[in-house]
Design a protein around this motif. Structure first.
Motif, mmCIF file in Angstrom:
data_model
loop_
_atom_site.group_PDB
_atom_site.id
_atom_site.type_symbol
_atom_site.label_atom_id
_atom_site.label_comp_id
_atom_site.label_asym_id
_atom_site.label_seq_id
_atom_site.Cartn_x
_atom_site.Cartn_y
_atom_site.Cartn_z
ATOM 1 N N GLN A 17 115.354 -47.184 33.940
ATOM 2 C CA GLN A 17 116.640 -47.662 34.321
ATOM 3 C C GLN A 17 117.758 -46.861 33.783
ATOM 4 O O GLN A 17 117.683 -46.566 32.633
ATOM 5 C CB GLN A 17 116.774 -49.009 34.191
ATOM 6 C CG GLN A 17 115.788 -50.115 34.392
ATOM 7 C CD GLN A 17 116.346 -51.582 34.355
ATOM 8 O OE1 GLN A 17 117.277 -51.725 34.789
ATOM 9 N NE2 GLN A 17 115.347 -52.430 33.960
ATOM 10 N N ALA A 22 122.038 -49.735 37.126
ATOM 11 C CA ALA A 22 121.545 -48.952 38.189
ATOM 12 C C ALA A 22 122.398 -49.426 39.525
ATOM 13 O O ALA A 22 122.846 -50.586 39.455
ATOM 14 C CB ALA A 22 119.944 -49.317 38.511
ATOM 15 N N GLU A 23 122.646 -48.454 40.287
ATOM 16 C CA GLU A 23 123.412 -48.783 41.733
ATOM 17 C C GLU A 23 122.522 -49.198 42.680
ATOM 18 O O GLU A 23 122.901 -49.860 43.735
ATOM 19 C CB GLU A 23 124.403 -47.672 42.046
ATOM 20 C CG GLU A 23 125.449 -47.410 40.789
ATOM 21 C CD GLU A 23 125.992 -46.158 41.461
ATOM 22 O OE1 GLU A 23 125.918 -45.492 42.590
ATOM 23 O OE2 GLU A 23 127.175 -45.600 40.659
ATOM 24 N N ARG A 24 121.207 -48.791 42.590
ATOM 25 C CA ARG A 24 120.084 -49.179 43.551
ATOM 26 C C ARG A 24 118.946 -49.078 42.897
ATOM 27 O O ARG A 24 118.743 -48.403 41.880
ATOM 28 C CB ARG A 24 120.359 -48.562 44.848
ATOM 29 C CG ARG A 24 119.907 -46.866 44.784
ATOM 30 C CD ARG A 24 120.551 -46.197 45.825
ATOM 31 N NE ARG A 24 120.126 -46.634 46.957
ATOM 32 C CZ ARG A 24 120.753 -46.734 48.272
ATOM 33 N NH1 ARG A 24 121.641 -45.865 47.988
ATOM 34 N NH2 ARG A 24 120.385 -47.242 49.352
ATOM 35 N N THR A 25 118.016 -49.592 43.562
ATOM 36 C CA THR A 25 116.488 -49.455 42.835
ATOM 37 C C THR A 25 115.562 -48.667 44.183
ATOM 38 O O THR A 25 115.740 -49.336 45.244
ATOM 39 C CB THR A 25 115.906 -50.892 42.532
ATOM 40 O OG1 THR A 25 116.668 -51.639 41.780
ATOM 41 C CG2 THR A 25 114.480 -51.051 42.121
ATOM 42 N N ILE A 26 114.544 -48.157 43.528
ATOM 43 C CA ILE A 26 113.717 -47.525 44.464
ATOM 44 C C ILE A 26 112.168 -47.500 44.325
ATOM 45 O O ILE A 26 112.204 -47.364 42.870
ATOM 46 C CB ILE A 26 114.216 -46.071 44.760
ATOM 47 C CG1 ILE A 26 113.224 -45.489 45.831
ATOM 48 C CG2 ILE A 26 114.000 -45.016 43.647
ATOM 49 C CD1 ILE A 26 113.873 -44.349 46.789
ATOM 50 N N PHE A 49 116.787 -39.026 41.204
ATOM 51 C CA PHE A 49 117.178 -40.312 41.513
ATOM 52 C C PHE A 49 118.133 -40.978 40.168
ATOM 53 O O PHE A 49 118.809 -41.921 40.356
ATOM 54 C CB PHE A 49 115.913 -41.346 41.724
ATOM 55 C CG PHE A 49 115.554 -41.335 43.158
ATOM 56 C CD1 PHE A 49 116.233 -41.938 44.172
ATOM 57 C CD2 PHE A 49 114.322 -40.991 43.582
ATOM 58 C CE1 PHE A 49 115.829 -41.946 45.402
ATOM 59 C CE2 PHE A 49 114.108 -40.865 44.634
ATOM 60 C CZ PHE A 49 114.652 -41.517 45.918
ATOM 61 N N ARG A 52 121.420 -40.196 40.162
ATOM 62 C CA ARG A 52 122.233 -40.974 41.031
ATOM 63 C C ARG A 52 122.368 -42.308 40.761
ATOM 64 O O ARG A 52 122.708 -43.269 41.597
ATOM 65 C CB ARG A 52 121.501 -40.636 42.531
ATOM 66 C CG ARG A 52 121.668 -39.460 43.054
ATOM 67 C CD ARG A 52 120.954 -39.263 44.385
ATOM 68 N NE ARG A 52 121.134 -40.036 45.451
ATOM 69 C CZ ARG A 52 122.289 -39.793 46.235
ATOM 70 N NH1 ARG A 52 122.903 -38.734 46.098
ATOM 71 N NH2 ARG A 52 122.574 -40.602 47.282
ATOM 72 N N ARG A 53 121.864 -42.583 39.489
ATOM 73 C CA ARG A 53 122.255 -43.998 38.907
ATOM 74 C C ARG A 53 121.321 -44.942 39.816
ATOM 75 O O ARG A 53 121.618 -45.971 39.964
ATOM 76 C CB ARG A 53 123.744 -44.574 39.138
ATOM 77 C CG ARG A 53 124.386 -43.569 38.227
ATOM 78 C CD ARG A 53 125.786 -44.263 37.933
ATOM 79 N NE ARG A 53 125.817 -45.350 37.163
ATOM 80 C CZ ARG A 53 125.172 -45.334 35.690
ATOM 81 N NH1 ARG A 53 125.310 -44.372 35.100
ATOM 82 N NH2 ARG A 53 125.104 -46.537 35.055
ATOM 83 N N SER A 54 119.872 -44.504 39.999
ATOM 84 C CA SER A 54 118.878 -45.278 40.701
ATOM 85 C C SER A 54 117.847 -45.986 39.381
ATOM 86 O O SER A 54 117.434 -45.066 38.829
ATOM 87 C CB SER A 54 118.261 -44.614 41.774
ATOM 88 O OG SER A 54 119.142 -44.415 42.753
ATOM 89 N N ARG A 55 117.513 -47.294 39.706
ATOM 90 C CA ARG A 55 116.439 -47.596 38.879
ATOM 91 C C ARG A 55 115.073 -47.117 39.677
ATOM 92 O O ARG A 55 114.931 -47.228 40.918
ATOM 93 C CB ARG A 55 116.465 -49.300 38.854
ATOM 94 C CG ARG A 55 115.192 -49.702 38.166
ATOM 95 C CD ARG A 55 115.323 -51.268 38.194
ATOM 96 N NE ARG A 55 114.315 -51.977 37.471
ATOM 97 C CZ ARG A 55 114.173 -53.201 37.315
ATOM 98 N NH1 ARG A 55 114.893 -53.855 37.813
ATOM 99 N NH2 ARG A 55 113.038 -53.672 36.531
ATOM 100 N N ASP A 98 114.857 -49.968 47.807
ATOM 101 C CA ASP A 98 114.382 -48.898 48.838
ATOM 102 C C ASP A 98 112.973 -48.639 48.596
ATOM 103 O O ASP A 98 112.549 -48.678 47.364
ATOM 104 C CB ASP A 98 115.291 -47.696 48.589
ATOM 105 C CG ASP A 98 116.672 -47.882 48.898
ATOM 106 O OD1 ASP A 98 117.185 -48.693 49.791
ATOM 107 O OD2 ASP A 98 117.491 -47.333 47.996
#
Length: 264
Positions: A17, A22-26, A49, A52-55, A98
């Protein structure tokens, strides 16, 4: 190593994280004979990722990496693989994510999306194309199993099978478990179910990936889909390539305007 247990099978995973939230989770699902480190971290996807602030949640699918090795083909059905992925989301308290599968991981991702479409925001299918729809796509297990179990890789005459065997050896994977994996009996993918999936879908593969076929041919099955061929890449070189990352991030950002077709 983080791990959890689903129906008695211990499965390893990463859950990274970004600082500040996070802005989104993949959810990342690797390919055959790979693992979460080789398939996603070494190829630069973790870092991409995270920037890009993704979990980032990455699973070692059963029979691979640091997850449990099983030696009966029935342990590796698509339904069981998808159940593992869904159980990981439940374990981590993730309601919706995602989902990105590469090669073999696309089958797990598709099954998850079919069984629990409300849990998938966007679906990314990498390293596959129109050949996924061919009846033979689910019936190539014999040659792969033989390649995994061969005493001497030099005796493997098929170049693609030899590449998969070499890759498995490089990763130190359990070849007996991999042989069982590919011998699992699965029904054909349900085209009607695929055609009713509500989420946006990206199909992306190397232009020279003859194992996959044309991404556009698979993309046409889905109601909201884009097919992208990455110029100059084959099955193995596409996954780390910057152009594949560009296609994925443009898709997630809603910047791919023309459905079913594209070249990067």
């Amino acid at each position: 190593m983080a791990s959890f247990t689903n129906e008695g099978v211990t499965l390893a995973y990463d859950d990274v994280q970004p600082t500040g939230g996070a802005e989104r989770t993949i959810l990342l699902l690797h390919g055959f004979a790979s693992n979460r480190h080789e398939g996603w971290r070494r190829t630069g996807w973790h870092g991409a990722f995270e920037r890009r602030r993704s979990r980032v949640i990455a699973l070692d699918q059963r029979g691979h990496g640091e997850s449990a090795k099983l030696y009966e083909p029935e342990a590796y059905t698509r339904e069981k693989l998808a159940a593992d992925a869904l159980a990981l989301l439940d374990h981590l308290g993730v309601e919706r994510a995602d989902v990105f599968g590469y090669s073999m991981g696309t089958r797990t991702a598709l099954q998850l999306a079919i069984e629990a479409p409300h849990r998938v925001s966007n679906l990314i299918l990498g390293g596959v194309g129109g050949r996924l729809l061919e009846p033979a796509a689910e019936d190539r297990s014999g040659g792969v199993a033989e390649a995994m179990l061969a005493d001497d890789p030099a005796t493997i005459s098929d170049g693609m099978l030899r590449s998969f065997r070499h890759f498995a050896d490089e990763q130190g994977e359990d070849r007996r478990a991999l042989a069982a994996f590919v011998q699992a009996r699965n029904p054909p993918l349900d085209r009607n179910a695929m055609a009713s999936l509500p989420m946006p879908v990206l199909v992306v593969a190397g232009q020279r990936d003859h194992l996959a076929g044309e991404p556009e041919d698979l993309a046409r099955v889905f109601p909201q889909a884009h097919g992208v061929a990455v110029v100059g890449c084959d099955h193995f070189s596409a996954i780390p390539h910057a152009l594949t990352k560009a296609a994925v991030f443009d898709f997630l950002d809603g910047l791919l305007d023309d459905p079913f077709e594209g070249r990067f």
